[in-house]
Design a protein around this motif. Structure first.
Motif, PDB file in Angstrom:
ATOM      1  N   CYS B  60       0.822  -1.220   0.000  1.00  0.00           N
ATOM      2  CA  CYS B  60       0.000   0.000   0.000  1.00  0.00           C
ATOM      3  C   CYS B  60       0.847   1.258   0.000  1.00  0.00           C
ATOM      4  CB  CYS B  60      -0.916   0.009   1.205  1.00  0.00           C
ATOM      5  SG  CYS B  60      -0.016   0.032   2.768  1.00  0.00           S
ATOM      6  N   GLY B  61       2.108   1.152   0.432  1.00  0.00           N
ATOM      7  CA  GLY B  61       2.977   2.322   0.452  1.00  0.00           C
ATOM      8  C   GLY B  61       2.413   3.440   1.283  1.00  0.00           C
ATOM      9  N   SER B  62       2.356   4.630   0.687  1.00  0.00           N
ATOM     10  CA  SER B  62       1.897   5.787   1.451  1.00  0.00           C
ATOM     11  C   SER B  62       0.383   5.889   1.471  1.00  0.00           C
ATOM     12  CB  SER B  62       2.502   7.051   0.869  1.00  0.00           C
ATOM     13  OG  SER B  62       2.187   7.128  -0.492  1.00  0.00           O
ATOM     14  N   GLY B  63      -0.295   4.882   0.981  1.00  0.00           N
ATOM     15  CA  GLY B  63      -1.755   4.857   1.095  1.00  0.00           C
ATOM     16  C   GLY B  63      -2.483   5.599  -0.015  1.00  0.00           C
ATOM     17  N   LEU B  64      -1.772   5.853  -1.137  1.00  0.00           N
ATOM     18  CA  LEU B  64      -2.436   6.550  -2.244  1.00  0.00           C
ATOM     19  C   LEU B  64      -3.528   5.682  -2.855  1.00  0.00           C
ATOM     20  CD1 LEU B  64       0.612   8.157  -4.033  1.00  0.00           C
ATOM     21  CD2 LEU B  64      -1.258   9.370  -2.958  1.00  0.00           C
ATOM     22  N   SER B  65      -3.200   4.397  -3.040  1.00  0.00           N
ATOM     23  CA  SER B  65      -4.187   3.509  -3.650  1.00  0.00           C
ATOM     24  C   SER B  65      -5.343   3.259  -2.686  1.00  0.00           C
ATOM     25  CB  SER B  65      -3.525   2.195  -4.059  1.00  0.00           C
ATOM     26  OG  SER B  65      -2.590   1.793  -3.089  1.00  0.00           O
ATOM     27  N   GLY B  66      -5.020   3.231  -1.394  1.00  0.00           N
ATOM     28  CA  GLY B  66      -6.066   3.031  -0.399  1.00  0.00           C
ATOM     29  C   GLY B  66      -7.062   4.179  -0.384  1.00  0.00           C
ATOM     30  N   ILE B  77      -7.375  -2.858   4.442  1.00  0.00           N
ATOM     31  CA  ILE B  77      -6.197  -3.111   5.259  1.00  0.00           C
ATOM     32  C   ILE B  77      -5.008  -3.032   4.307  1.00  0.00           C
ATOM     33  CG2 ILE B  77      -5.009  -4.780   6.708  1.00  0.00           C
ATOM     34  CD1 ILE B  77      -7.742  -6.051   7.276  1.00  0.00           C
ATOM     35  N   GLY B  78      -4.019  -2.240   4.653  1.00  0.00           N
ATOM     36  CA  GLY B  78      -2.867  -2.087   3.769  1.00  0.00           C
ATOM     37  C   GLY B  78      -1.640  -2.732   4.371  1.00  0.00           C
ATOM     38  N   GLU B  93      -2.893  10.262   7.561  1.00  0.00           N
ATOM     39  CA  GLU B  93      -4.111   9.816   8.239  1.00  0.00           C
ATOM     40  C   GLU B  93      -5.050   9.076   7.296  1.00  0.00           C
ATOM     41  OE1 GLU B  93      -5.783  13.100  10.333  1.00  0.00           O
ATOM     42  OE2 GLU B  93      -4.198  13.025  11.822  1.00  0.00           O
ATOM     43  N   THR B  94      -4.524   8.040   6.687  1.00  0.00           N
ATOM     44  CA  THR B  94      -5.341   7.215   5.805  1.00  0.00           C
ATOM     45  C   THR B  94      -6.419   6.517   6.629  1.00  0.00           C
ATOM     46  OG1 THR B  94      -3.741   5.488   6.144  1.00  0.00           O
ATOM     47  CG2 THR B  94      -3.552   6.721   4.114  1.00  0.00           C
ATOM     48  N   GLU B  95      -7.497   6.167   5.948  1.00  0.00           N
ATOM     49  CA  GLU B  95      -8.620   5.597   6.694  1.00  0.00           C
ATOM     50  C   GLU B  95      -8.463   4.116   6.989  1.00  0.00           C
ATOM     51  OE1 GLU B  95     -12.600   6.668   5.467  1.00  0.00           O
ATOM     52  OE2 GLU B  95     -11.795   8.570   4.775  1.00  0.00           O
ATOM     53  N   GLY B  96      -7.683   3.435   6.156  1.00  0.00           N
ATOM     54  CA  GLY B  96      -7.523   2.003   6.363  1.00  0.00           C
ATOM     55  C   GLY B  96      -6.490   1.715   7.442  1.00  0.00           C
ATOM     56  N   ASP B  97      -6.435   0.455   7.859  1.00  0.00           N
ATOM     57  CA  ASP B  97      -5.426   0.043   8.814  1.00  0.00           C
ATOM     58  C   ASP B  97      -4.167  -0.343   8.075  1.00  0.00           C
ATOM     59  OD1 ASP B  97      -6.736   0.453  11.119  1.00  0.00           O
ATOM     60  OD2 ASP B  97      -7.647  -1.527  11.194  1.00  0.00           O
ATOM     61  N   LEU B  98      -3.012  -0.103   8.713  1.00  0.00           N
ATOM     62  CA  LEU B  98      -1.738  -0.393   8.073  1.00  0.00           C
ATOM     63  C   LEU B  98      -1.015  -1.492   8.827  1.00  0.00           C
ATOM     64  CD1 LEU B  98      -0.783   3.331   7.787  1.00  0.00           C
ATOM     65  CD2 LEU B  98      -1.590   1.914   5.910  1.00  0.00           C
ATOM     66  N   ASP B 115     -12.734  -9.647   0.993  1.00  0.00           N
ATOM     67  CA  ASP B 115     -13.634  -9.614  -0.167  1.00  0.00           C
ATOM     68  C   ASP B 115     -12.903  -9.291  -1.465  1.00  0.00           C
ATOM     69  OD1 ASP B 115     -16.002 -10.020   1.369  1.00  0.00           O
ATOM     70  OD2 ASP B 115     -15.785  -7.975   2.096  1.00  0.00           O
ATOM     71  N   GLY B 116     -11.629  -9.049  -1.387  1.00  0.00           N
ATOM     72  CA  GLY B 116     -10.882  -8.729  -2.594  1.00  0.00           C
ATOM     73  C   GLY B 116      -9.532  -8.160  -2.236  1.00  0.00           C
ATOM     74  N   ALA B 117      -8.636  -8.120  -3.228  1.00  0.00           N
ATOM     75  CA  ALA B 117      -7.316  -7.559  -2.975  1.00  0.00           C
ATOM     76  C   ALA B 117      -6.852  -6.796  -4.200  1.00  0.00           C
ATOM     77  CB  ALA B 117      -6.323  -8.670  -2.648  1.00  0.00           C
ATOM     78  N   ILE B 118      -6.202  -5.667  -3.970  1.00  0.00           N
ATOM     79  CA  ILE B 118      -5.543  -4.993  -5.083  1.00  0.00           C
ATOM     80  C   ILE B 118      -4.086  -4.774  -4.706  1.00  0.00           C
ATOM     81  CG2 ILE B 118      -7.660  -3.779  -5.758  1.00  0.00           C
ATOM     82  CD1 ILE B 118      -6.174  -1.176  -4.845  1.00  0.00           C
ATOM     83  N   SER B 119      -3.282  -4.602  -5.738  1.00  0.00           N
ATOM     84  CA  SER B 119      -1.878  -4.340  -5.498  1.00  0.00           C
ATOM     85  C   SER B 119      -1.376  -3.494  -6.656  1.00  0.00           C
ATOM     86  CB  SER B 119      -1.122  -5.658  -5.438  1.00  0.00           C
ATOM     87  OG  SER B 119       0.246  -5.425  -5.620  1.00  0.00           O
ATOM     88  N   ILE B 120      -0.733  -2.394  -6.341  1.00  0.00           N
ATOM     89  CA  ILE B 120      -0.197  -1.525  -7.381  1.00  0.00           C
ATOM     90  C   ILE B 120       1.323  -1.595  -7.343  1.00  0.00           C
ATOM     91  CG2 ILE B 120      -0.191   0.839  -8.307  1.00  0.00           C
ATOM     92  CD1 ILE B 120      -2.980  -0.423  -8.232  1.00  0.00           C
ATOM     93  N   SER B 121       1.894  -2.073  -8.431  1.00  0.00           N
ATOM     94  CA  SER B 121       3.362  -2.123  -8.606  1.00  0.00           C
ATOM     95  C   SER B 121       4.097  -2.691  -7.406  1.00  0.00           C
ATOM     96  CB  SER B 121       3.935  -0.739  -8.873  1.00  0.00           C
ATOM     97  OG  SER B 121       2.986   0.117  -9.406  1.00  0.00           O
TER      98      SER B 121
END
Lengths: 122, 298
Positions: B60-66, B77-78, B93-98, B115-121
């Motif tokens: 998730c890195g810095s939470g941009l995708s989140g 969850i990142g 202050e991202t909304e998801g948990d890290l 329910d699903g997963a994403i991953s960017i690079s």
């Protein structure tokens, strides 16, 4: 880290068969308000391990989560509010998670649990 | 010409404070990340009933995708291996948990919870062996195996990857198929070198009509921003010329004692054991015929 995440987490050290639920060691808690979404709560309810949620909430000092829940209660606004508060509003900021089988400690700093394993645990 | 970040340092070292800072200060990186995560969410094809889902953001890195996930009302969850990147995420202050975690060690979740997963690079980093204890095949196997387990039945995972070459792409997708996933590769803008994007779209459970692969986007990306690099500042290797083949093969060295260099039965068994340990599936079984000489037919 919220109890939602805690309820999904399980220790994945090699050879551990029962790495759930992780015990919580609390140093600092924080409450951040968020908007309640009843649909999400109803959606996530069957996936939760209720006993683990109840015990974890108890460790965090939230005593108004009942031990037994029936699906009918998910229509009750008052209950949903408590459920929402425990699941999504209370954050564990500092503390640790402890594997029930190996007693391995995963420290939590700034709300981020460190789940990195050592080479011999993979 | 930039060198691929995967070639420079392991991820927990490459994404240091300076590199992590770029993910908030550079509007170009922010824009690319946003686009990629929107596309990933679209490929995830969640049921259109307005109910929020619990998703996993791998790397998730810095939470941009989140952030894109939060904007669409989902809980997430990142996980990431870089502490510096997570620190930036905490600041924002991202909304998801890290969670600080190495995906090559497997995902620490209960079965059937997400329910699903994403991953960017992120997933191409698994192909690196940065430490002697890292076997890329084993790490890929651990990652896809545990991902399959923790996803709910019928759930999808969309992984956007920057493979270095065809072999790496093949290695990643075959590892996914071996773990039981169905699905395959979606390529956006296949005819453009810079805008080309690979999405590995995987679904849990047996293939059905609902798991049919979506089409990749065709043509050139409609963007005025022509310097859109292929890989959000991490890579851009499309223009590199591979020169490693130009070198002549090393001359064979003659060994003094030829008797000891004969590769006998024990050597063969040792080598096969090594390959099994590295996760190769096509290693023949050992039998009494292993390492025997063929009969000489006239």
């Amino acid at each position: 880290m919220r109890l939602l995440t805690h309820n999904m987490l399980a220790c994945n050290i090699k050879g551990v068969t029962k790495g759930f639920p992780l015990a919580i060691e609390v140093t600092k808690l924080e409450t951040k308000e968020s908007e309640m979404n009843p649909d999400f709560l109803r959606h996530i309810y069957p996936k939760l391990d209720w006993k683990a949620l109840h015990d974890a909430a108890h460790t965090l000092g939230l005593n108004d989560i009942p031990e037994q829940v029936e699906p009918a209660m998910l229509e009750d606004e008052d209950f949903l509010q408590k459920f929402h508060h425990a699941l999504l509003e209370v954050h564990l900021e500092e503390g640790a998670l402890i594997c029930p089988e190996t007693n391995r400690r995963f420290p939590v700093t700034k709300g981020v649990p460190n789940m990195l394993l050592n080479e011999d645990e993979v | 010409m930039s060198i691929r970040p995967e070639r420079q340092a392991p991820p927990e070292i490459f994404y240091n404070d300076r590199e992590a800072r770029k993910y908030t200060s550079s509007s170009r990186i922010v824009k690319i990340q946003e686009k990629l995560s929107e596309r990933a969410l679209e490929l995830l094809a969640l049921p259109d009933d307005g109910v929020a889902r619990l998703l996993l953001d791998i790397g998730c890195g810095s939470g941009l995708s989140g952030e894109t996930l939060s904007e669409n009302g989902h809980q997430w969850i990142g996980m990431d291996i870089s502490e510096s990147m997570l620190e930036v995420a905490v600041e924002r202050e991202t909304e998801g948990d890290l969670m600080l975690s190495d995906i090559g060690q497997g995902l620490p979740f209960r079965p059937g919870t997400l329910d699903g997963a994403i991953s960017i690079s992120a997933v191409q980093w698994l192909c690196n062996a940065d430490k002697t204890c890292n076997h890329p095949r084993l790490r890929l196997k651990a990652f896809f195996g545990t991902l399959y387990k923790c996803l709910a039945r019928g759930a999808r995972a969309v992984l956007q990857i920057y493979p270095e070459n065809a072999a790496q792409l093949e290695m990643i997708s075959s590892a996914a198929m071996k773990s039981g996933f169905s699905g395959g590769l979606v390529v956006d803008y296949p005819h453009s070198t810079r805008a080309k994007k690979y999405f590995l779209v995987l679904s849990c459970g047996p293939p059905s009509t609902s798991t049919a692969l979506p089409k990749g986007k065709e043509g050139d990306e409609m963007m005025t921003d022509s310097d859109e690099s292929g890989s959000d500042g991490e890579g851009g290797d499309d223009t590199t010329v591979n020169v490693s083949e130009r070198q002549r093969p090393a001359k064979k060295q003659r060994r003094g004692n030829s008797k000891t260099s004969v590769k006998g039965r024990s050597w063969i068994i040792k080598k096969k054991e090594q390959r099994r340990h590295r996760g190769y599936a096509n290693v023949p079984e050992d039998s009494k015929y292993t390492g025997r000489k063929r009969k000489t037919h006239f």
